[in-house]
Design a protein around this motif. Sequence first.
Motif, PDB file in Angstrom:
ATOM      1  N   GLN A 163      43.422  48.867  38.156  1.00 28.52           N
ATOM      2  CA  GLN A 163      42.642  49.304  39.317  1.00 28.52           C
ATOM      3  C   GLN A 163      42.592  50.824  39.456  1.00 28.52           C
ATOM      4  O   GLN A 163      41.711  51.363  40.124  1.00 28.52           O
TER       5      GLN A 163
ATOM      6  N   PRO B 177      39.606  42.159  46.333  1.00 34.11           N
ATOM      7  CA  PRO B 177      40.379  42.682  45.206  1.00 34.11           C
ATOM      8  C   PRO B 177      40.030  44.150  44.969  1.00 34.11           C
ATOM      9  O   PRO B 177      38.980  44.635  45.403  1.00 34.11           O
TER      10      PRO B 177
ATOM     11  N   ASP C  58      40.155  45.565  41.733  1.00 34.60           N
ATOM     12  CA  ASP C  58      39.951  45.836  40.312  1.00 34.60           C
ATOM     13  C   ASP C  58      38.758  45.103  39.719  1.00 34.60           C
ATOM     14  O   ASP C  58      38.734  44.800  38.531  1.00 34.60           O
ATOM     15  N   HIS C  59      37.765  44.811  40.563  1.00 36.04           N
ATOM     16  CA  HIS C  59      36.563  44.126  40.091  1.00 36.04           C
ATOM     17  C   HIS C  59      35.387  45.093  40.029  1.00 36.04           C
ATOM     18  O   HIS C  59      35.405  46.160  40.636  1.00 36.04           O
TER      19      HIS C  59
ATOM     20  N   TYR D 101      37.686  31.542  35.347  1.00 31.94           N
ATOM     21  CA  TYR D 101      37.597  31.704  36.800  1.00 31.94           C
ATOM     22  C   TYR D 101      37.850  30.384  37.509  1.00 31.94           C
ATOM     23  O   TYR D 101      37.552  29.303  36.976  1.00 31.94           O
TER      24      TYR D 101
ATOM     25  N   GLY E 228      35.618  34.610  43.434  1.00 33.62           N
ATOM     26  CA  GLY E 228      35.965  35.986  43.116  1.00 33.62           C
ATOM     27  C   GLY E 228      37.086  36.554  43.964  1.00 33.62           C
ATOM     28  O   GLY E 228      37.365  37.754  43.894  1.00 33.62           O
TER      29      GLY E 228
ATOM     30  N   TRP F  79      28.686  40.653  39.461  1.00 37.09           N
ATOM     31  CA  TRP F  79      30.140  40.722  39.596  1.00 37.09           C
ATOM     32  C   TRP F  79      30.845  40.434  38.277  1.00 37.09           C
ATOM     33  O   TRP F  79      30.413  39.595  37.485  1.00 37.09           O
ATOM     34  N   SER F  80      31.939  41.127  38.046  1.00 37.19           N
ATOM     35  CA  SER F  80      32.849  40.819  36.941  1.00 37.19           C
ATOM     36  C   SER F  80      34.258  41.161  37.373  1.00 37.19           C
ATOM     37  O   SER F  80      34.482  42.183  38.015  1.00 37.19           O
ATOM     38  N   ASP F  81      35.215  40.319  37.007  1.00 29.09           N
ATOM     39  CA  ASP F  81      36.607  40.654  37.303  1.00 29.09           C
ATOM     40  C   ASP F  81      37.192  41.582  36.246  1.00 29.09           C
ATOM     41  O   ASP F  81      38.329  42.034  36.364  1.00 29.09           O
TER      42      ASP F  81
ATOM     43  N   GLY G 257      38.393  41.196  33.300  1.00 22.55           N
ATOM     44  CA  GLY G 257      39.729  40.669  33.038  1.00 22.55           C
ATOM     45  C   GLY G 257      40.305  40.971  31.680  1.00 22.55           C
ATOM     46  O   GLY G 257      41.450  40.593  31.400  1.00 22.55           O
TER      47      GLY G 257
ATOM     48  N   GLN H  67      30.445  45.047  29.844  1.00 21.84           N
ATOM     49  CA  GLN H  67      29.945  45.857  30.954  1.00 21.84           C
ATOM     50  C   GLN H  67      29.668  47.305  30.560  1.00 21.84           C
ATOM     51  O   GLN H  67      29.208  48.090  31.388  1.00 21.84           O
TER      52      GLN H  67
END
Length: 380
Positions: free
Chosen positions: A50, A134, A136-137, A176, A221, A293-295, A297, A305
């Motif tokens: 993050q 969150p 860190d997304h 997810y 999410g 959106w993307s986590d 991960g 991305q």
Amino acid sequence: SLRRLHLARKGTMGLTEVAPASLGHVYAMILAGGSGTRFWPLSRRRRPKQLLKLFGSESLLQQAVGRLEGLVPPSRTYVFTSKTIRSEVCHQLSRIPSRQIVAEPASRNTAPAIGLAACEILRHDPEGIMVVLPSDHLVARPSVFRRALQAGCQLASERDCSVVIGIKPTRPETGYGYIRRGKKGRRIAGLEVFPVRQFTEKPDAPVARRYFRSGDYLWNGGMFIWKASLLMANLRQFQPQMARGLEKIARAGGIRSGNVLKEIYPRLKNLSIDYALMEKIPNIFAVAADMGWSDVGSWAAAYEQSPRGKAGNSAPANAILLDSHQNMVVSSRKLVAAVGVENLVIVETEDALLVCSRVRAQDVGKIVKELNRRGLKHLL
């Protein structure tokens, strides 16, 4: 105040026209305690995911706070993090009062942290509405994200219900958790709102394909909205021991209760909010949003991305990649040269070099475990 939001017609949710609600009762709680081990060697204990500037000039944490601009001011934003990185979080978020950047005495998962934040909000505002996010997304369409939060806050205010921001799936993802939505939805602020039928764990590939084809599921999410008073009422019912501990901390001064916080908080159950409450409580609604959106991960997700050249490589301008395709190269110091390689992640730092297949990027966390096992703590 929130702009006027409408539902097209009265339906099974019992809503007609939703009146505007004041943003003055909305508080943000940002979870920033994760370690981000799958981004080793760039992420370390003192600089987890993050805090990294993976996409642009701001860290993921700074972007998470920035998306709240115009909705929740810094004076009503709380960040929960760890003792290890609190000073860096304070540095990156200089506009948020330092007293609202809370270092948890121990890592106890999301349910105790969210409960502690709810108690703190109730000390200041009995009508407070919590937005849990969150840190860190990645969100490519922040305007849609803000509309989803507006709709969720409006719904939580009017109906005294719990709200989850559901992500419209773009693929049958196995990494997810999923939200099974009810059949009859309505629109608020141009976004569909559904009653939630079920929260489900991360599925295997065949189940994920079935979920995706059905159109009845959203990705979870980890973004929730509810009144702080409702959150505590649900904890009293479904996690009474945790609720008693949190209320004892609150009576002693909450996040500034000193020894009481240090004594009680580490003894609270280590539970995620999904397991502690969301899989158990009634009256949950999902706002479905397509917000890009993307986590983020793993390094593989970061590759997806990131901008890429003609050969599909994401790399610094000075990297030399000959006859190489679909690679991700991260290096701020050394020149990286590669010949005839494909689908690799190459990450260079001052004291470590990672080379792995992109399809195995989820396993980078195993490197961290191995470093721990070998006692190489200076690399963690």
